[in-house]
Scaffold this motif. Structure first.
Motif, PDB file in Angstrom:
ATOM      1  N   UNK A 245       7.921  15.413  -6.879  1.00 30.17           N
ATOM      2  CA  UNK A 245       7.603  16.269  -8.294  1.00 30.17           C
ATOM      3  C   UNK A 245       6.473  15.371  -8.939  1.00 30.17           C
ATOM      4  N   UNK A 246       6.939  14.112  -9.259  1.00 30.85           N
ATOM      5  CA  UNK A 246       5.712  13.338 -10.009  1.00 30.85           C
ATOM      6  C   UNK A 246       4.538  13.352  -9.177  1.00 30.85           C
ATOM      7  N   UNK A 247       4.504  12.986  -7.935  1.00 30.55           N
ATOM      8  CA  UNK A 247       3.224  12.853  -7.102  1.00 30.55           C
ATOM      9  C   UNK A 247       2.475  14.230  -6.874  1.00 30.55           C
ATOM     10  N   UNK A 248       3.290  15.348  -6.955  1.00 31.26           N
ATOM     11  CA  UNK A 248       2.677  16.587  -6.988  1.00 31.26           C
ATOM     12  C   UNK A 248       1.930  17.263  -8.259  1.00 31.26           C
ATOM     13  N   UNK A 249       2.927  17.005  -9.469  1.00 32.75           N
ATOM     14  CA  UNK A 249       2.523  17.487 -10.705  1.00 32.75           C
ATOM     15  C   UNK A 249       1.771  16.464 -11.648  1.00 32.75           C
ATOM     16  N   UNK A 250       1.918  14.901 -11.232  1.00 33.17           N
ATOM     17  CA  UNK A 250       1.282  14.275 -11.992  1.00 33.17           C
ATOM     18  C   UNK A 250       1.695  14.136 -13.349  1.00 33.17           C
ATOM     19  N   UNK A 251       3.154  14.665 -13.676  1.00 34.05           N
ATOM     20  CA  UNK A 251       3.814  14.503 -14.868  1.00 34.05           C
ATOM     21  C   UNK A 251       4.963  13.989 -14.736  1.00 34.05           C
ATOM     22  N   UNK A 252       5.546  13.363 -15.728  1.00 30.74           N
ATOM     23  CA  UNK A 252       6.982  12.528 -15.535  1.00 30.74           C
ATOM     24  C   UNK A 252       8.036  13.832 -16.105  1.00 30.74           C
TER      25      UNK A 252
ATOM     26  N   UNK B 294      16.381  11.369  -5.982  1.00 30.69           N
ATOM     27  CA  UNK B 294      15.309  10.377  -6.089  1.00 30.69           C
ATOM     28  C   UNK B 294      14.026  10.565  -5.322  1.00 30.69           C
ATOM     29  N   UNK B 295      14.356  11.397  -4.092  1.00 30.53           N
ATOM     30  CA  UNK B 295      13.134  11.858  -3.343  1.00 30.53           C
ATOM     31  C   UNK B 295      12.494  12.885  -3.822  1.00 30.53           C
ATOM     32  N   UNK B 296      13.206  13.878  -4.259  1.00 33.19           N
ATOM     33  CA  UNK B 296      12.465  15.270  -5.216  1.00 33.19           C
ATOM     34  C   UNK B 296      11.933  14.574  -6.468  1.00 33.19           C
ATOM     35  N   UNK B 297      12.419  13.661  -7.040  1.00 34.66           N
ATOM     36  CA  UNK B 297      11.676  13.205  -8.304  1.00 34.66           C
ATOM     37  C   UNK B 297      10.650  12.617  -7.846  1.00 34.66           C
ATOM     38  N   UNK B 298      10.344  11.816  -6.742  1.00 38.19           N
ATOM     39  CA  UNK B 298       8.985  11.164  -6.437  1.00 38.19           C
ATOM     40  C   UNK B 298       8.072  12.362  -6.074  1.00 38.19           C
TER      41      UNK B 298
ATOM     42  N   UNK C  84      16.326   4.358 -10.517  1.00 35.35           N
ATOM     43  CA  UNK C  84      15.318   4.357  -9.808  1.00 35.35           C
ATOM     44  C   UNK C  84      13.816   4.424 -10.269  1.00 35.35           C
ATOM     45  N   UNK C  85      13.817   5.438 -11.227  1.00 28.88           N
ATOM     46  CA  UNK C  85      12.403   5.705 -11.674  1.00 28.88           C
ATOM     47  C   UNK C  85      11.983   5.144 -13.013  1.00 28.88           C
ATOM     48  N   UNK C  86      12.889   4.882 -13.777  1.00 25.44           N
ATOM     49  CA  UNK C  86      12.741   4.485 -15.181  1.00 25.44           C
ATOM     50  C   UNK C  86      11.900   3.151 -15.363  1.00 25.44           C
TER      51      UNK C  86
ATOM     52  N   UNK D  81       0.780  -1.377  -0.088  1.00 26.92           N
ATOM     53  CA  UNK D  81      -0.028   0.262   0.137  1.00 26.92           C
ATOM     54  C   UNK D  81       0.669   1.243   0.053  1.00 26.92           C
ATOM     55  N   UNK D  82       1.850   1.152  -0.691  1.00 25.66           N
ATOM     56  CA  UNK D  82       2.864   2.434  -0.684  1.00 25.66           C
ATOM     57  C   UNK D  82       2.191   3.453  -1.860  1.00 25.66           C
ATOM     58  N   UNK D  83       2.535   4.799  -1.545  1.00 21.89           N
ATOM     59  CA  UNK D  83       2.140   5.675  -2.496  1.00 21.89           C
ATOM     60  C   UNK D  83       3.402   6.113  -3.167  1.00 21.89           C
ATOM     61  N   UNK D  84       3.521   6.943  -3.992  1.00 21.08           N
ATOM     62  CA  UNK D  84       4.601   7.413  -4.777  1.00 21.08           C
ATOM     63  C   UNK D  84       5.639   8.040  -3.814  1.00 21.08           C
ATOM     64  N   UNK D  85       5.420   8.757  -2.764  1.00 20.28           N
ATOM     65  CA  UNK D  85       6.200   9.443  -1.827  1.00 20.28           C
ATOM     66  C   UNK D  85       6.840   8.446  -0.996  1.00 20.28           C
ATOM     67  N   UNK D  86       6.173   7.178  -0.454  1.00 18.32           N
ATOM     68  CA  UNK D  86       6.462   6.241   0.387  1.00 18.32           C
ATOM     69  C   UNK D  86       7.516   5.353  -0.728  1.00 18.32           C
TER      70      UNK D  86
END
Length: 430
Positions: free
Chosen positions: A387-394, A381-385, A254-256, A50-55
């Motif tokens: 930004x993705x969670x906040x903006x909804x864009x890669x 890596x944390x900032x990437x997660x 980490x994110x690809x 049950x992890x979200x993107x931030x977790x």
């Protein structure tokens, strides 16, 4: 000279050197097998726990929290007792941690805390590897062969990620995410047994452990010229460039897998987990061959190093930017492959430049530079997660990679040098 430093004639030394080169290539491969197991499994583990993107970003980035703490220690120990011994001792530990990760995940309901802790420990153990490797190669490999040798060994990072991507995708589909950790951890422990059984004597390891336990120096060259090193702009240029190269690579590593899994849910996992790293292997070998060839043809070392960095940081960032502006799966695979492949040119650029600057304490200096890169990796890596969670864009993630890469490139182009700075006497540019 052989990688173990034993006195033998050249006909005997060459097979031993080749054996060590192949062994270290395999060791680097298994290092990345273990390291990339978590990114491959993140989507499945997020569904189970049950992890979200931030977790998920916290778990992925936590590796670098530990990774940044042992870089300098690993390099200094490699300079003192021999990089091959540091590598073997650490590999036995992180291989074991990898193999028992599925068991740790089910010890309690605090899955996030357990996985974060295990990744921090993995980072601590793996953090000594590349500084110790750099120390080993800087002492045992001729300058005219450094780039190609480092590229061969460094190609193990692509082999490892490729192996995990190919076999891991099948294991994930057939047996679940737990099997990937068993696979990579088990192979690492087999490699440790082979090195201990055939390439290192028990006496060597006991001596090394005795040196560590008693804290005594093994060489009159063990003192590091701290002040002399950090007064040189070229040293800071190397640190910033290595920081940028490591951070941008860690963010993509980490994110690809998650990017492809979510953007193209119907695509076969083995394609995007394999193809970029399949391209990166020949790219790494070619960069090493090209670098040594240009130097042997008379080009100045610093000119060649900057050319390699222009490809490894500059051109690779262009393809990373392209990833954020396409909706085609085929184009995305091509752009990701080009970006990852070109990043391997950093092996023949900044990684070897550190050996140019301070071969007598290259492990220590690489440890400092890679510590900076690991710290940046935590943030990136944390900032990437976030930004993705906040903006909804890669797109913002790939913009971040491009910015980081070009900051390092510009710094190295302006201040980078290839003169030795670890000696008090003046040397000509190599």
């Amino acid at each position: 000279m052989t990688l173990t430093g034993r006195r033998r004639d050249s006909q005997e030394a060459r097979p031993e050197c080749q054996a060590w080169t192949g062994t270290l290539l395999l060791g680097t491969c298994l290092l990345y097998c273990a390291r990339s197991s978590m990114p491959i499994c993140t989507v499945s583990m997020s569904q189970d726990f049950g992890w979200n993107k931030k977790e998920a970003g916290i778990v992925l980035s936590s590796f670098f929290w530990g990774y940044c703490l042992t870089q300098v220690v690993g390099g200094h120990l490699g300079d003192r007792i021999g990089g091959e011994k540091v590598i073997l001792l650490s590999a036995s530990a992180w291989g074991s941690i990898t193999a028992i990760t599925p068991l740790l995940a089910h010890l309690s309901s605090a899955h996030l805390a357990l996985m974060t802790s295990s990744r921090i420990l993995m980072g601590l153990l793996q953090g000594v590897y590349f500084p110790a490797l750099t120390s080993l190669l800087s002492q045992k490999v001729r300058e005219s062969e450094r780039a190609f040798t480092y590229s061969i060994v460094g190609a193990g990072s692509q082999f490892g990620t490729l192996l995990t991507g190919a076999v891991g995708s099948l294991l994930l589909e057939w047996y679940g995410w737990q099997s990937i950790f068993y696979f990579s951890g088990g192979l690492t422990l087999l490699w440790v047994w082979y090195v201990y059984r055939y390439l290192l004597s028990e006496k060597d390891l006991i001596l090394a452990l005795g040196v560590l336990a008693q804290g005594r120096p093994v060489s009159r060259h063990s003192r590091v010229p701290w002040r002399r090193l950090f007064r040189k702009p070229a040293v800071w240029a190397a640190i910033v460039s290595q920081l940028s190269a490591a951070c941008s690579f860690f963010v993509l590593l980490s994110w690809l897998p998650t990017f492809f899994k979510e953007t193209f849910p119907d695509a076969k996992g083995w394609i995007f987990n394999v193809v970029p790293w399949l391209v990166a292997i020949p790219a790494s070998l070619f960069s090493g061959f090209l670098s040594d060839h240009l130097i042997n043809q008379g080009y100045r070392a610093i000119t060649v190093r900057k050319l390699m960095q222009g490809m490894g940081l500059g051109l690779s960032s262009v393809f990373a930017l392209c990833l954020g502006h396409t909706s085609s799966f085929c184009e995305s695979v091509v752009f990701a492959s080009a970006s990852i492949g070109l990043q391997t040119f950093n092996h023949s650029g900044i990684s070897v430049n550190i050996q140019d600057l301070a071969p007598s304490c290259a492990g220590f200096l690489f440890g400092v530079a890679n510590t900076a890169g690991a710290l940046a990796g935590v943030v990136g890596v944390c900032l990437g997660g976030y930004l993705i969670e906040t903006t909804g864009s890669w797109t913002c993630l790939f913009n971040l990679v491009a910015i980081i890469s070009n900051v390092g490139l510009c710094t190295f182009l302006v201040f980078g040098q290839a003169q030795r700075v670890d000696l008090s006497s003046t040397h000509e540019d190599l």
